[in-house]
Write a protein that holds these residues in place. Structure first.
Motif, PDB file in Angstrom:
ATOM      1  N   HIS A  53       0.782  -1.140  -0.076  1.00 18.70           N
ATOM      2  CA  HIS A  53      -0.005  -0.011   0.080  1.00 18.70           C
ATOM      3  C   HIS A  53       0.679   1.093   0.126  1.00 18.70           C
ATOM      4  N   GLN A  54       2.071   1.203   0.904  1.00 15.95           N
ATOM      5  CA  GLN A  54       2.967   2.365   0.726  1.00 15.95           C
ATOM      6  C   GLN A  54       3.585   2.618  -0.578  1.00 15.95           C
ATOM      7  N   HIS A  55       3.971   1.629  -1.055  1.00 14.21           N
ATOM      8  CA  HIS A  55       4.506   1.742  -2.516  1.00 14.21           C
ATOM      9  C   HIS A  55       3.547   2.322  -3.477  1.00 14.21           C
ATOM     10  N   PHE A  56       2.388   1.817  -3.457  1.00 14.19           N
ATOM     11  CA  PHE A  56       1.022   2.262  -4.279  1.00 14.19           C
ATOM     12  C   PHE A  56       0.953   3.889  -3.962  1.00 14.19           C
ATOM     13  N   LEU A  57       0.853   4.092  -2.782  1.00 10.17           N
ATOM     14  CA  LEU A  57       0.602   5.592  -2.492  1.00 10.17           C
ATOM     15  C   LEU A  57       1.690   6.378  -2.883  1.00 10.17           C
ATOM     16  N   LYS A  58       3.076   6.029  -2.773  1.00 13.85           N
ATOM     17  CA  LYS A  58       4.212   6.470  -3.429  1.00 13.85           C
ATOM     18  C   LYS A  58       4.040   7.074  -4.599  1.00 13.85           C
TER      19      LYS A  58
ATOM     20  N   SER B  60       0.752  12.547  -1.679  1.00 11.15           N
ATOM     21  CA  SER B  60       0.354  13.441  -0.717  1.00 11.15           C
ATOM     22  C   SER B  60      -0.084  12.849   0.485  1.00 11.15           C
ATOM     23  N   LEU B  61      -0.489  11.503   0.237  1.00 12.08           N
ATOM     24  CA  LEU B  61      -0.993  10.638   1.366  1.00 12.08           C
ATOM     25  C   LEU B  61      -0.005   9.664   2.280  1.00 12.08           C
ATOM     26  N   THR B  62       1.420   9.949   1.751  1.00  8.73           N
ATOM     27  CA  THR B  62       2.295   9.213   2.670  1.00  8.73           C
ATOM     28  C   THR B  62       3.499   9.904   2.939  1.00  8.73           C
TER      29      THR B  62
END
Length: 224
Positions: free
Chosen positions: A190-195, A200-202
């Motif tokens: 999920h963090q790689h997807f957000l990145k 702006s969400l990570t």
């Protein structure tokens, strides 16, 4: 480790495929080019007909290996988790200190993927992108319970259990090792997807940041 990986065959549940793609040149081309095509157009637009055109083969020949594209996605994601498991096992095997072993394990499962020359027909970097973007589609289905009973997700579950065991080795009193382990694996995706898509969400904006974040999260949660 590279030499050891060259001698390893990642075993996938036989119920996922009709014919093992690793047993023929056509099967390996199906795997190689399905990764390239899914990465290009996404899983929703991906079809066996389009794959057949890409590999210059009849669509029917692909159905001799996989019942449908859902099973192909299960194969690809299972292969990825198996490959990651080997990375984790070989890298941490010689580390005796439980905390250092756990930190290295977190690094392995959260860091940005680099291509592994041990498997020439599989681009691990692109496969990692597919897992980040498409993995949830392999289990967010009505058939997930029956597929789970048939062992379709056994490699992923085994990887979670390995992480949980390492967590417990650091702090035997910690009550939620499985929950924390699965949070790290799912959260890293999920963090790689957000990145990549919702920056702006990570707070994770570089390839190293997810590892730093989850190392801090795990050790703080365990109070070590």
């Amino acid at each position: 480790m590279d030499y050891l990986l060259q001698t390893v065959k990642i075993s996938i549940n036989k119920k996922i495929y009709i014919k093992d793609p690793e047993t023929s040149d056509l099967g390996k081309r199906i795997i190689e080019h399905s990764i390239l095509l899914i990465n290009e157009i996404g899983f929703e637009k991906f079809t066996f007909k389009k794959l057949g055109v890409r590999i210059n083969s009849n669509e029917s020949s692909i159905y001799r290996y996989f019942e449908n594209k859902h099973k192909l996605l299960l194969y690809l994601t299972s292969w990825y988790w198996g490959w990651l498991e080997y990375q984790l096992v070989f890298t941490t095997n010689s580390i005796s200190n439980p905390k250092l072993k756990l930190e290295k394990a977190i690094e392995i499962v959260t860091k940005a993927t680099v291509e592994d020359s041990s498997f020439s027909h599989i681009n691990e970097v692109l496969l990692n992108k597919i897992v980040i973007n498409e993995y949830s589609k392999s289990y967010l289905t009505k058939e997930v319970d029956s597929e789970n009973k048939d062992g379709y997700f056994v490699i992923y579950k085994r990887l979670v259990n390995r992480m949980a065991t390492m967590i417990s080795a650091v702090n035997k009193k910690y009550k939620f090792p499985l929950s924390l382990a699965s949070t790290v694996l799912e959260g890293a995706l999920h963090q790689h997807f957000l990145k990549d898509h919702f920056s702006s969400l990570t707070d994770c904006h570089s390839n190293e940041d997810p590892t730093q974040y989850f190392t801090h999260l795990v050790l703080t949660s365990m109070q070590v």
